[in-house]
Design an enzyme around this catalytic site. Structure first.
Site, PDB file in Angstrom:
ATOM      1  N   ASP A 126      47.319 -15.847 -14.265  1.00 15.77           N
ATOM      2  CA  ASP A 126      48.155 -15.405 -13.145  1.00 15.77           C
ATOM      3  C   ASP A 126      49.620 -15.200 -13.593  1.00 15.77           C
ATOM      4  O   ASP A 126      49.974 -15.397 -14.760  1.00 15.77           O
ATOM      5  CB  ASP A 126      48.049 -16.469 -12.041  1.00 15.77           C
ATOM      6  CG  ASP A 126      47.960 -15.851 -10.654  1.00 15.77           C
ATOM      7  OD1 ASP A 126      48.539 -14.778 -10.451  1.00 15.77           O
ATOM      8  OD2 ASP A 126      47.330 -16.463  -9.776  1.00 15.77           O
ATOM      9  N   ASP A 183      46.891  -9.506  -3.569  1.00 15.08           N
ATOM     10  CA  ASP A 183      45.736 -10.303  -3.141  1.00 15.08           C
ATOM     11  C   ASP A 183      45.005  -9.691  -1.951  1.00 15.08           C
ATOM     12  O   ASP A 183      45.625  -9.267  -0.974  1.00 15.08           O
ATOM     13  CB  ASP A 183      46.179 -11.717  -2.759  1.00 15.08           C
ATOM     14  CG  ASP A 183      46.619 -12.520  -3.971  1.00 15.08           C
ATOM     15  OD1 ASP A 183      46.734 -11.938  -5.072  1.00 15.08           O
ATOM     16  OD2 ASP A 183      46.853 -13.724  -3.814  1.00 15.08           O
TER      17      ASP A 183
END
Ligand code: GLA
Length: 395
Positions: A126, A183
């Site tokens: 990430d 997301d």
């Protein structure tokens, strides 16, 4: 390590966020086998963020939270491997992960070694809370080179959401897939936003480093961490069809221990999965942008109004055996008239060829004639069709 097909699996985040533990992960692995998901191609079981303690140990190593993973990660990995599946974990290029747990910044080598020792096969990496003095490109290279030297094949899943023009440099880092979206949420609005945003990135999408459109929300039905409104069956089919056709990794995000029949049927449609996993892994292309023939019904005169191509894109992909996958995705809130020109696909009339198509959700057959594939005057809103088309002699 070369990754020839979009990775498939299940990830804890969409439904479970922090509520993860070894029992959940092992039960989900069991279910992947029991339900036939493994046979359908799903192989990675991935633990996302919030699996570790907040502090490293005295040797600088990451420590699994003993309440969640009392037997440690090697134990979980061994179990997953015993099922014939592969094990994925999560870290971050930042000081800490998006949820505030230790990140791998300046710990890349020790973490890559730790993951290898634990038997990890896949690392999602990430991009939260990173050092702004170092470019994203270099941060991802750091982990890429550490993984490539860790002594184990670990699929590198870069998750920087497209930041700093990820698409331009990410292949150089060794990433096998890269998150090309922000997301996902479990709602039609999110499926539409993400789906439409990806059409322009296809030139970066190819074998070895797939555009990752984020985890699937099929079957969440509004429940779980990213659950909002959920989707209708049509919307979930469109979502799965588009992710499949655009070579996205297919990572399930619902609770697979508790899936309804509709989700099972969508996620295990072998013909749709075959389009995603086609060994040619060719770049998908947008047909509307070439010869554009999508119209909207406007009353009895059927007046011709050109729509925004994003309202109802027609997307195609050449398959390795010579077939063509063709998807029509009605993102608009109205029914559409849809025609697809075979010329735009590369089959002008002069070729003497046409298409015989099978729709992969219904099994319906269609035949294209006069250089056109006509899909009706009322192609329903939020619906899609995904075809496998055979090239045949025109009658
Ligand atoms: C980011 C990622 C998500 C998930 C969370 C975890 O938002 O994009 O997919 O991994 O972090 O905190």
């Amino acid at each position: 390590m070369i990754v020839t097909k979009p990775p498939m699996g299940w990830n804890t985040w969409n439904t479970f966020e922090a509520n993860i533990n070894e029992q959940l992960v092992m039960e989900s692995a069991d279910k992947m086998v029991e339900l036939g998901l493994k046979d359908a191609g799903y192989e990675y079981v991935v633990i996302d963020d919030i699996w570790s303690l907040k502090e490293r140990d005295e040797n600088g190593r990451l420590v699994p939270d003993p309440e969640k993973f009392p037997h440690g990660m090697k134990y979980v990995a061994d179990y997953i491997h015993s099922k014939g599946l592969k094990f994925g974990m999560y870290s971050c290029a930042g000081y800490v992960t998006c949820a505030g747990y230790p990140g791998s910044y300046e710990h890349e080598w020790i973490d890559a070694k730790t993951f290898a020792e634990w038997g990890v096969d896949f690392l999602k990496y990430d991009f939260c809370f990173h050092n702004f003095d170092v470019s994203a490109e270099v941060l991802y290279r750091r982990m890429g080179i550490a993984l490539a030297n860790c002594g184990r094949d670990i699929l590198f899943s870069a998750c920087s959401w497209g930041s700093e023009h990820t698409r331009v440099w990410v292949k150089g880092t060794g990433a096998h897939m890269w998150r090309s979206t922000y997301d996902i949420k479990d709602s039609w609005a999110s499926i539409k936003l993400l789906g439409q945003s990806q059409l322009e990135f296809q030139e970066y999408n190819a074998q070895g480093s797939f555009n990752d459109m984020d985890m699937l929300v099929v079957g969440m039905n509004g429940k779980g961490f990213v659950g909002i409104t959920g989707g209708t069956e049509d919307e979930y089919k469109l979502h799965f069809s588009l992710w499949s056709l655009l070579n996205s990794p297919l990572m399930i995000g619902c609770d697979i221990r508790d899936m309804d029949d509709s989700a099972k049927a969508i996620l295990m449609n072998k013909d749709v999965i075959a389009i995603n996993q086609d060994i040619g892994a060719r770049q998908p292309f947008i047909v509307n942008n070439q010869i554009y023939k999508v119209r909207q019904n406007r009353g009895p005169d059927d007046s011709f109004i050109e729509n925004n191509p994003l309202d109802c894109p027609v997307v195609a992909k050449f398959l390795d055996n010579g077939d063509i996958a063709i998807g029509v995705f009605n993102f608009s809130d109205g029914n559409m008239t849809v025609e697809v020109s075979l010329d735009a696909l590369g089959l002008p009339k002069i070729s003497g060829k046409t298409l015989e198509l099978t729709e992969l959700w219904t099994g319906e057959k269609e035949y294209a004639s006069n250089g056109m594939l006509f899909l009706g005057k009322s192609f329903p809103y939020h619906a899609c069709k995904l075809y496998r088309a055979k090239v045949v002699d025109a009658k």
